[in-house]
Design a protein around this motif. Structure first.
Motif, short mmCIF file in Angstrom:
data_model
loop_
_atom_site.label_atom_id
_atom_site.label_comp_id
_atom_site.label_asym_id
_atom_site.label_seq_id
_atom_site.Cartn_x
_atom_site.Cartn_y
_atom_site.Cartn_z
N UNK A 1 4.59 5.62 -5.30
CA UNK A 1 4.71 5.66 -6.76
C UNK A 1 3.81 6.75 -7.35
N UNK A 2 2.62 6.88 -6.81
CA UNK A 2 1.68 7.88 -7.29
C UNK A 2 2.19 9.30 -7.04
N UNK B 1 5.30 10.26 -6.56
CA UNK B 1 6.50 10.48 -7.37
C UNK B 1 6.10 10.76 -8.82
N UNK B 2 5.12 10.04 -9.32
CA UNK B 2 4.66 10.29 -10.69
C UNK B 2 4.02 11.67 -10.82
N UNK B 3 3.30 12.12 -9.80
CA UNK B 3 2.73 13.48 -9.82
C UNK B 3 3.85 14.52 -9.83
N UNK B 4 4.88 14.29 -9.03
CA UNK B 4 6.05 15.16 -8.99
C UNK B 4 6.72 15.20 -10.37
N UNK B 5 6.92 14.03 -10.96
CA UNK B 5 7.54 13.94 -12.28
C UNK B 5 6.71 14.68 -13.34
N UNK B 6 5.41 14.50 -13.28
CA UNK B 6 4.52 15.20 -14.22
C UNK B 6 4.62 16.72 -14.04
N UNK B 7 4.66 17.16 -12.78
CA UNK B 7 4.77 18.59 -12.50
C UNK B 7 6.11 19.13 -13.02
N UNK B 8 7.18 18.35 -12.87
CA UNK B 8 8.48 18.75 -13.39
C UNK B 8 8.44 18.85 -14.91
N UNK B 9 7.79 17.87 -15.54
CA UNK B 9 7.67 17.89 -17.00
C UNK B 9 6.91 19.10 -17.50
N UNK C 1 0.81 -1.21 0.00
CA UNK C 1 0.00 0.00 0.00
C UNK C 1 0.85 1.26 0.00
N UNK C 2 1.90 1.27 0.81
CA UNK C 2 2.79 2.43 0.86
C UNK C 2 3.54 2.58 -0.45
#
Length: 185
Positions: free
Chosen positions: A164-165, A167-175, A158-159
């Motif tokens: 992962x979610x 980190x993916x939001x962070x990556x999307x924001x960076x993109x 669960x953690x």
């Protein structure tokens, strides 16, 4: 892609927080980002505690923050706050060291009673330093992080999914940020 500074504020050499951050770093690297890890505990204590802004290690560290597009600021939670070690570093950096940057604030701790430390202890500091976007952080319980004798990290399912979610939001924001800067330049 973006350059990410991944900062571990744990004072421990066998830190679950640092291991977790290096795990998140691999995910960001796999997504095409350049990740620069920084363990605050490796900085000279005399420079941190003496607020020696001219110490070469502090100057290099400030330059790492300056060059980064995004910053992951991870900390263990002690007494409902980020580590004193991390806070010592953040206090030494220029007032707007995070200006225009996207920031992800994950934290670890022993009890769910500490979960609000991200929002009440860390987020205000990050905000005061000018972060353009603070992505939703994630608090991971110590019991959900296992580090084997070989250094291999296991995160409870669960953690792991929640991390992962975010980190993916962070990556999307960076993109998105990188694309906007490219279009403006």
């Amino acid at each position: 892609m973006a350059t990410v500074l991944s900062v571990s504020g744990s004072p421990s050499a066998t830190s679950r927080t640092a291991c977790l951050l290096r795990h998140l770093d691999r995910r960001l690297t796999d997504q095409g980002h350049e990740v620069v890890p920084l363990d605050v505990r490796t900085l000279p204590a005399d420079a941190l505690l003496g607020a020696d802004l001219r110490h070469p290690a502090i100057v290099r560290t400030a330059a790492l923050f300056d060059r980064a597009d995004g910053v992951v600021i991870g900390t263990p939670v002690y007494k409902a706050a980020c580590s004193g070690l991390l806070r010592s570093l953040l206090d030494l950096l220029p007032q707007y060291a995070l200006a225009g940057k996207t920031v992800l604030p994950p934290a670890t701790g022993g009890s769910t009673a500490q979960v609000l430390a991200i929002d009440y202890a860390l987020r205000p500091v990050i905000s005061s330093m000018g972060a353009a976007h603070i992505v939703q952080g994630w608090f991971t319980l110590d019991k959900d992080i296992t580090v084997g004798d070989d250094g291999a990290l296991t995160v409870a399912r669960g953690a792991a999914e929640a991390l992962a979610q975010v980190v993916d939001q962070f990556s999307d924001a960076l993109g998105s940020r990188t694309a906007l800067l490219a279009a403006a330049g």
